[in-house]
Design a protein around this motif. Structure first.
Motif, PDB file in Angstrom:
ATOM      1  N   ILE A   1      -3.232  -0.429   5.276  1.00  0.00           N
ATOM      2  CA  ILE A   1      -2.773  -1.736   4.798  1.00  0.00           C
ATOM      3  C   ILE A   1      -2.121  -1.597   3.424  1.00  0.00           C
ATOM      4  O   ILE A   1      -1.073  -2.182   3.158  1.00  0.00           O
ATOM      5  CB  ILE A   1      -3.949  -2.741   4.750  1.00  0.00           C
ATOM      6  CG1 ILE A   1      -4.395  -3.079   6.173  1.00  0.00           C
ATOM      7  CG2 ILE A   1      -3.579  -3.998   3.982  1.00  0.00           C
ATOM      8  CD1 ILE A   1      -5.694  -3.843   6.247  1.00  0.00           C
ATOM      9  N   THR A   2      -2.728  -0.787   2.572  1.00  0.00           N
ATOM     10  CA  THR A   2      -2.178  -0.553   1.239  1.00  0.00           C
ATOM     11  C   THR A   2      -0.781   0.040   1.322  1.00  0.00           C
ATOM     12  O   THR A   2       0.136  -0.411   0.628  1.00  0.00           O
ATOM     13  CB  THR A   2      -3.099   0.389   0.433  1.00  0.00           C
ATOM     14  OG1 THR A   2      -4.400  -0.178   0.366  1.00  0.00           O
ATOM     15  CG2 THR A   2      -2.585   0.622  -0.962  1.00  0.00           C
ATOM     16  N   ASN A   3      -0.613   1.059   2.162  1.00  0.00           N
ATOM     17  CA  ASN A   3       0.699   1.695   2.313  1.00  0.00           C
ATOM     18  C   ASN A   3       1.720   0.741   2.901  1.00  0.00           C
ATOM     19  O   ASN A   3       2.871   0.702   2.461  1.00  0.00           O
ATOM     20  CB  ASN A   3       0.583   2.949   3.182  1.00  0.00           C
ATOM     21  CG  ASN A   3      -0.112   4.077   2.446  1.00  0.00           C
ATOM     22  OD1 ASN A   3      -0.091   4.146   1.230  1.00  0.00           O
ATOM     23  ND2 ASN A   3      -0.752   4.955   3.204  1.00  0.00           N
ATOM     24  N   LYS A   4       1.327  -0.030   3.902  1.00  0.00           N
ATOM     25  CA  LYS A   4       2.245  -0.961   4.564  1.00  0.00           C
ATOM     26  C   LYS A   4       2.723  -2.047   3.601  1.00  0.00           C
ATOM     27  O   LYS A   4       3.863  -2.491   3.671  1.00  0.00           O
ATOM     28  CB  LYS A   4       1.546  -1.596   5.770  1.00  0.00           C
ATOM     29  CG  LYS A   4       2.436  -2.395   6.639  1.00  0.00           C
ATOM     30  CD  LYS A   4       3.373  -1.494   7.409  1.00  0.00           C
ATOM     31  CE  LYS A   4       4.133  -2.311   8.439  1.00  0.00           C
ATOM     32  NZ  LYS A   4       5.186  -1.541   9.058  1.00  0.00           N
ATOM     33  N   CYS A   5       1.854  -2.455   2.679  1.00  0.00           N
ATOM     34  CA  CYS A   5       2.190  -3.527   1.732  1.00  0.00           C
ATOM     35  C   CYS A   5       2.753  -3.003   0.417  1.00  0.00           C
ATOM     36  O   CYS A   5       3.000  -3.784  -0.504  1.00  0.00           O
ATOM     37  CB  CYS A   5       0.954  -4.369   1.447  1.00  0.00           C
ATOM     38  SG  CYS A   5       0.304  -5.207   2.888  1.00  0.00           S
ATOM     39  N   ASN A   6       2.916  -1.685   0.301  1.00  0.00           N
ATOM     40  CA  ASN A   6       3.370  -1.073  -0.954  1.00  0.00           C
ATOM     41  C   ASN A   6       2.511  -1.523  -2.134  1.00  0.00           C
ATOM     42  O   ASN A   6       3.021  -1.919  -3.180  1.00  0.00           O
ATOM     43  CB  ASN A   6       4.842  -1.380  -1.222  1.00  0.00           C
ATOM     44  CG  ASN A   6       5.737  -0.705  -0.228  1.00  0.00           C
ATOM     45  OD1 ASN A   6       5.462   0.419   0.201  1.00  0.00           O
ATOM     46  ND2 ASN A   6       6.803  -1.374   0.166  1.00  0.00           N
ATOM     47  N   ALA A   7       1.219  -1.466  -1.948  1.00  0.00           N
ATOM     48  CA  ALA A   7       0.281  -1.892  -2.985  1.00  0.00           C
ATOM     49  C   ALA A   7      -0.437  -0.673  -3.564  1.00  0.00           C
ATOM     50  O   ALA A   7      -0.337   0.439  -3.046  1.00  0.00           O
ATOM     51  CB  ALA A   7      -0.746  -2.866  -2.390  1.00  0.00           C
TER      52      ALA A   7
ATOM     53  N   PRO B   1       0.321  -5.815  -6.959  1.00  0.00           N
ATOM     54  CA  PRO B   1      -0.628  -6.038  -5.877  1.00  0.00           C
ATOM     55  C   PRO B   1      -1.449  -4.781  -5.610  1.00  0.00           C
ATOM     56  O   PRO B   1      -0.949  -3.663  -5.742  1.00  0.00           O
ATOM     57  CB  PRO B   1       0.254  -6.358  -4.675  1.00  0.00           C
ATOM     58  CG  PRO B   1       1.530  -5.621  -4.954  1.00  0.00           C
ATOM     59  CD  PRO B   1       1.680  -5.634  -6.459  1.00  0.00           C
ATOM     60  N   CYS B   2      -2.697  -4.992  -5.256  1.00  0.00           N
ATOM     61  CA  CYS B   2      -3.559  -3.841  -4.994  1.00  0.00           C
ATOM     62  C   CYS B   2      -4.643  -4.188  -3.987  1.00  0.00           C
ATOM     63  O   CYS B   2      -4.911  -5.350  -3.726  1.00  0.00           O
ATOM     64  CB  CYS B   2      -4.172  -3.313  -6.284  1.00  0.00           C
ATOM     65  SG  CYS B   2      -5.497  -4.317  -6.909  1.00  0.00           S
ATOM     66  N   VAL B   3      -5.224  -3.140  -3.446  1.00  0.00           N
ATOM     67  CA  VAL B   3      -6.366  -3.259  -2.557  1.00  0.00           C
ATOM     68  C   VAL B   3      -7.540  -2.640  -3.283  1.00  0.00           C
ATOM     69  O   VAL B   3      -7.483  -1.486  -3.716  1.00  0.00           O
ATOM     70  CB  VAL B   3      -6.114  -2.516  -1.221  1.00  0.00           C
ATOM     71  CG1 VAL B   3      -7.379  -2.464  -0.383  1.00  0.00           C
ATOM     72  CG2 VAL B   3      -4.983  -3.171  -0.458  1.00  0.00           C
TER      73      VAL B   3
ATOM     74  N   SER C   1      -1.784 -17.951   0.736  1.00  0.00           N
ATOM     75  CA  SER C   1      -1.754 -16.549   1.137  1.00  0.00           C
ATOM     76  C   SER C   1      -3.159 -15.964   1.122  1.00  0.00           C
ATOM     77  O   SER C   1      -4.050 -16.436   0.433  1.00  0.00           O
ATOM     78  CB  SER C   1      -0.840 -15.753   0.212  1.00  0.00           C
ATOM     79  OG  SER C   1      -1.349 -15.777  -1.096  1.00  0.00           O
TER      80      SER C   1
END
Length: 99
Positions: free
Chosen positions: A24-30, A64-66, A3
């Motif tokens: 991207i953060t919002n889309k991945c729920n991070a 998970p985080c950005v 990944s």
């Protein structure tokens, strides 16, 4: 296939890099951790490297985080060109981030 572990956005000012990272953060729920480059540099030797470790520890704890490094260009010149900043402190910080 493993990944994805990271992405580097590079480009001129005001081209939407921050908005893209937040999307991207919002889309991945991070979680989103924003770090301004100059806040990584500290007054005492090796404190800057410890500060980098602190941010990565915080990121691991909230995975998970950005992690978004903003204004990193203010402390990163070409490697080895950071004269006059406490013995190349910005080189050490950049090396810690890349490690």
């Amino acid at each position: 296939m493993s990944s994805l572990k990271g992405v580097l956005f590079d480009g001129p000012l005001s081209t939407g890099k921050t908005m893209l990272a937040k999307a991207i953060t919002n889309k991945c729920n991070a979680n989103f951790i924003s770090i301004k480059g100059p806040e990584l540099l500290m007054m005492w030797f090796s404190e800057s490297e410890a500060n980098v470790h602190k941010f990565f520890y915080k990121a691991c704890a909230s995975a998970p985080c950005v992690m978004f490094f903003d204004k990193l260009d203010l402390i990163t010149k070409s490697c080895g060109e950071s004269r006059g900043d406490a013995g190349g402190a910005s080189d050490h910080v950049l090396n810690q981030i890349l490690t």
